[in-house]
Design a protein around this motif. Structure first.
Motif, short mmCIF file in Angstrom:
data_model
loop_
_atom_site.label_atom_id
_atom_site.label_comp_id
_atom_site.label_asym_id
_atom_site.label_seq_id
_atom_site.Cartn_x
_atom_site.Cartn_y
_atom_site.Cartn_z
N VAL A 1 0.86 -1.18 0.00
CA VAL A 1 0.00 0.00 0.00
C VAL A 1 0.90 1.23 0.00
CG1 VAL A 1 -1.76 1.30 1.27
CG2 VAL A 1 -1.83 -1.22 1.23
N VAL A 2 0.62 2.18 -0.90
CA VAL A 2 1.44 3.38 -1.06
C VAL A 2 0.64 4.62 -0.68
CG1 VAL A 2 2.75 4.80 -2.66
CG2 VAL A 2 2.79 2.32 -2.89
N PHE A 3 1.28 5.49 0.11
CA PHE A 3 0.71 6.79 0.45
C PHE A 3 1.71 7.86 0.04
CE2 PHE A 3 1.04 10.28 3.57
CZ PHE A 3 -0.21 10.86 3.46
N ILE A 4 1.24 8.92 -0.64
CA ILE A 4 2.07 10.07 -0.97
C ILE A 4 1.47 11.28 -0.27
CG2 ILE A 4 3.04 11.51 -2.80
CD1 ILE A 4 2.41 9.29 -4.79
N GLY A 5 2.29 11.98 0.52
CA GLY A 5 1.77 13.20 1.14
C GLY A 5 2.44 13.53 2.46
N THR A 6 2.22 14.75 2.90
CA THR A 6 2.72 15.19 4.19
C THR A 6 2.03 14.43 5.32
OG1 THR A 6 3.06 17.39 3.27
CG2 THR A 6 3.04 17.22 5.66
N TRP A 7 2.79 14.08 6.33
CA TRP A 7 2.22 13.38 7.48
C TRP A 7 1.54 14.40 8.37
CZ3 TRP A 7 1.35 8.43 8.40
CH2 TRP A 7 1.04 8.02 9.70
N SER A 8 0.22 14.42 8.36
CA SER A 8 -0.54 15.42 9.13
C SER A 8 -1.94 14.87 9.38
CB SER A 8 -0.64 16.74 8.36
OG SER A 8 -1.45 16.57 7.20
N PRO A 9 -2.65 15.38 10.39
CA PRO A 9 -4.02 14.93 10.62
C PRO A 9 -4.92 15.13 9.41
CG PRO A 9 -3.23 16.13 12.53
CD PRO A 9 -2.18 16.30 11.46
N ARG A 10 -4.72 16.21 8.66
CA ARG A 10 -5.56 16.44 7.48
C ARG A 10 -5.40 15.32 6.47
NH1 ARG A 10 -5.06 18.61 2.43
NH2 ARG A 10 -2.93 19.36 2.74
N LYS A 11 -4.21 14.77 6.36
CA LYS A 11 -3.94 13.69 5.40
C LYS A 11 -4.17 12.31 6.01
CE LYS A 11 -2.00 16.16 1.90
NZ LYS A 11 -2.29 16.08 0.45
N GLY A 12 -4.74 12.26 7.23
CA GLY A 12 -5.09 10.97 7.80
C GLY A 12 -4.08 10.36 8.74
N ALA A 13 -3.15 11.15 9.25
CA ALA A 13 -2.11 10.59 10.12
C ALA A 13 -2.70 9.84 11.31
CB ALA A 13 -1.17 11.70 10.61
N TRP A 14 -3.81 10.33 11.85
CA TRP A 14 -4.41 9.69 13.02
C TRP A 14 -5.22 8.45 12.64
CZ3 TRP A 14 -6.61 14.68 15.80
CH2 TRP A 14 -5.52 15.44 16.24
N ASP A 15 -5.40 8.19 11.37
CA ASP A 15 -6.20 7.05 10.92
C ASP A 15 -5.33 5.86 10.48
OD1 ASP A 15 -8.18 8.86 11.29
OD2 ASP A 15 -8.82 8.99 9.22
N TRP A 16 -4.06 6.12 10.21
CA TRP A 16 -3.25 5.08 9.58
C TRP A 16 -3.01 3.87 10.48
CZ3 TRP A 16 -2.24 3.46 5.02
CH2 TRP A 16 -2.29 4.33 3.93
N GLY A 17 -2.93 4.06 11.79
CA GLY A 17 -2.74 2.91 12.67
C GLY A 17 -3.85 1.89 12.51
N ARG A 18 -5.10 2.38 12.52
CA ARG A 18 -6.24 1.47 12.34
C ARG A 18 -6.26 0.85 10.95
NH1 ARG A 18 -11.31 4.77 13.41
NH2 ARG A 18 -9.97 6.51 12.79
N ILE A 19 -5.90 1.65 9.94
CA ILE A 19 -5.89 1.12 8.57
C ILE A 19 -4.89 -0.03 8.46
CG2 ILE A 19 -5.30 1.67 6.18
CD1 ILE A 19 -6.34 4.55 6.77
N ILE A 20 -3.67 0.20 8.95
CA ILE A 20 -2.64 -0.84 8.86
C ILE A 20 -3.07 -2.09 9.62
CG2 ILE A 20 -0.27 -1.43 9.52
CD1 ILE A 20 0.44 1.54 9.02
N ASN A 21 -3.57 -1.92 10.82
CA ASN A 21 -4.00 -3.07 11.62
C ASN A 21 -5.06 -3.89 10.91
OD1 ASN A 21 -2.63 -3.60 13.95
ND2 ASN A 21 -3.95 -2.42 15.31
N HIS A 22 -6.07 -3.21 10.38
CA HIS A 22 -7.19 -3.91 9.74
C HIS A 22 -6.73 -4.65 8.49
CE1 HIS A 22 -11.51 -4.61 9.47
NE2 HIS A 22 -11.39 -4.48 8.16
N VAL A 23 -5.89 -4.02 7.69
CA VAL A 23 -5.40 -4.67 6.47
C VAL A 23 -4.56 -5.89 6.82
CG1 VAL A 23 -3.91 -4.42 4.45
CG2 VAL A 23 -5.52 -2.60 5.04
N ARG A 24 -3.69 -5.77 7.82
CA ARG A 24 -2.80 -6.88 8.15
C ARG A 24 -3.52 -8.02 8.87
NH1 ARG A 24 3.01 -4.12 9.86
NH2 ARG A 24 3.82 -4.02 7.72
N GLN A 25 -4.64 -7.74 9.48
CA GLN A 25 -5.43 -8.84 10.04
C GLN A 25 -5.94 -9.75 8.93
OE1 GLN A 25 -8.47 -7.04 12.44
NE2 GLN A 25 -7.05 -6.35 14.02
#
Length: 391
Positions: free
Chosen positions: A210-234
């Motif tokens: 999975v590829v993400f391009i962009g600045t690491w910030s809440p607007r770009k989903g920084a606070w969401d990525w932990g849940r995204i990674i966990n769910h995909v890897r499950q």
């Protein structure tokens, strides 16, 4: 039609590495190739040369002062130009105040009102320390909001990157007669470089990525990525993740991910900066792109991954919607629905090879609709028509 003498104006350095500047810079290159004369007035010309690492911060802090420098410049030099293409808020003055008789354009690369609303919502979720810091910048934001609204009212034409922004301004300022939507694009050369990345892909011979391009910030989903990674890897434990152009170091991102989810940091690659010509190679391992952005004027990240033949899933923000409507499986999810986005990534990662290749080809077909050569011509035609109608 006659060639135009155009001034492009922006309160930050005109550099490809800054998303806000990239639009006007790449458009200017196309206009020059079509025979138009281009000049620029940016942060460096207003206040002297900038260091790259501080330019973005200084640009935000100096926006009110930049507007005053810009006014003085137009009062002295504006008679030389047919068109001034200025970023929203840079010229919150009437043409009479500026002493300018040509076409005055106010450009959005992301409507300030949308970003301001997101920042207010974000503040409610932050720590007390962060809220206090946010309050410190509240005056500047209110001042900039005023300047942006004023620039929409006093200009001859408004250039917007997506239909949502046009609908908002038309509703609040009755600007339908002068607001126009022009998407962002890629040059043919750039698109070909990214398409070559697609030719190198062989998803079945490498781990899903999975590829993400962009600045690491809440607007770009920084606070969401932990849940995204966990769910995909499950669902698909071997999935890799690549974060490109984060402008934030790997330790800080790992810390943020660990705060929001209990996950393994193995297989997570972080590249804070890269040269523009390096992107095709950096995207080569990608299987699917993701952009959990809450506010986006258009989204070069989506356009470039599509051009590389990488199917991409995003929150249904104003910009990504322009590119991602109509895909099957659906590549848009409601804003803020991190688990829904993760599930859509899983769906694409599990596609049979023939269906994945078809989706990859569809991604490139969509990206081909957004070429700077065409957008530059369409924009200049509207500018020339508007200029001819001026008194």
């Amino acid at each position: 039609m006659p060639a135009l003498h155009i001034l492009i104006m922006l309160h930050m350095p005109l550099s490809r590495e800054l998303g806000g500047a990239r639009v006007q810079l790449e458009l200017a290159q196309q206009w020059q190739s079509q025979g138009h004369q281009i000049e620029q007035f940016d942060l460096g010309q207003a206040f002297g040369p900038q260091q790259n690492q501080t330019a973005s911060l200084r640009a935000n802090l100096m926006r009110p002062a930049f507007a005053q420098r810009a006014r003085a410049y137009i009062q002295a030099q504006g008679h030389r130009f047919d068109v001034i293409d200025a970023h929203q808020g840079n010229l919150p003055f009437t043409k009479q105040e500026l002493g300018f008789s040509g076409l005055l354009v106010s450009r959005s690369v992301g409507l300030h009102a949308f970003y301001s609303l997101f920042n207010r919502q974000l503040q409610a979720r932050q720590s007390l320390k962060a809220r206090c810091l946010g309050s410190f910048f509240a005056w500047r934001d209110r001042h900039e909001s005023h300047n942006c609204w004023r620039s929409y009212q006093t200009c001859d034409l408004i250039n917007l990157p997506n239909p949502d922004e046009k609908a908002y301004l038309d509703r609040h300022l009755q600007t339908w007669a002068k607001s126009h939507v022009f998407p962002f694009g890629l040059s043919t050369e750039r698109a070909q470089q990214l398409a070559h990345c697609s030719a190198m892909q062989c998803p079945q011979s490498q781990p899903p990525t999975v590829v993400f391009i962009g600045t690491w910030s809440p607007r770009k989903g920084a606070w969401d990525w932990g849940r995204i990674i966990n769910h995909v890897r499950q669902a698909i434990p071997e999935t890799q993740f690549r974060f490109l152009g984060t402008s934030v170091s790997a330790p800080l991102i790992y810390r943020d991910l660990s705060r929001t989810a209990d996950l393994s940091l193995n297989g997570i690659t972080i590249i804070p900066q890269y040269r523009s010509d390096e992107l095709p190679q950096l995207l080569a391992p990608g299987t699917v792109g993701a952009l959990p952005t809450y506010v986006e004027g258009f989204g070069f990240a989506v356009l470039e991954t599509l051009a590389a033949g990488i199917p991409t899933v995003a929150y249904a923000a104003a910009g990504p919607k322009v590119m991602l409507r109509g895909f099957e499986p659906d590549c848009l999810v409601p804003i803020g629905q991190a688990i829904a986005l993760a599930q859509r990534l899983i769906t694409i990662l599990r596609l049979p090879p023939s269906q994945y290749q078809a989706l990859s080809r569809q991604a490139q077909v969509v990206a081909e609709r957004f070429r700077w050569e065409t957008i530059a011509t369409d924009t200049i035609n509207i500018y020339q028509d508007a200029l001819a109608r001026l008194p």
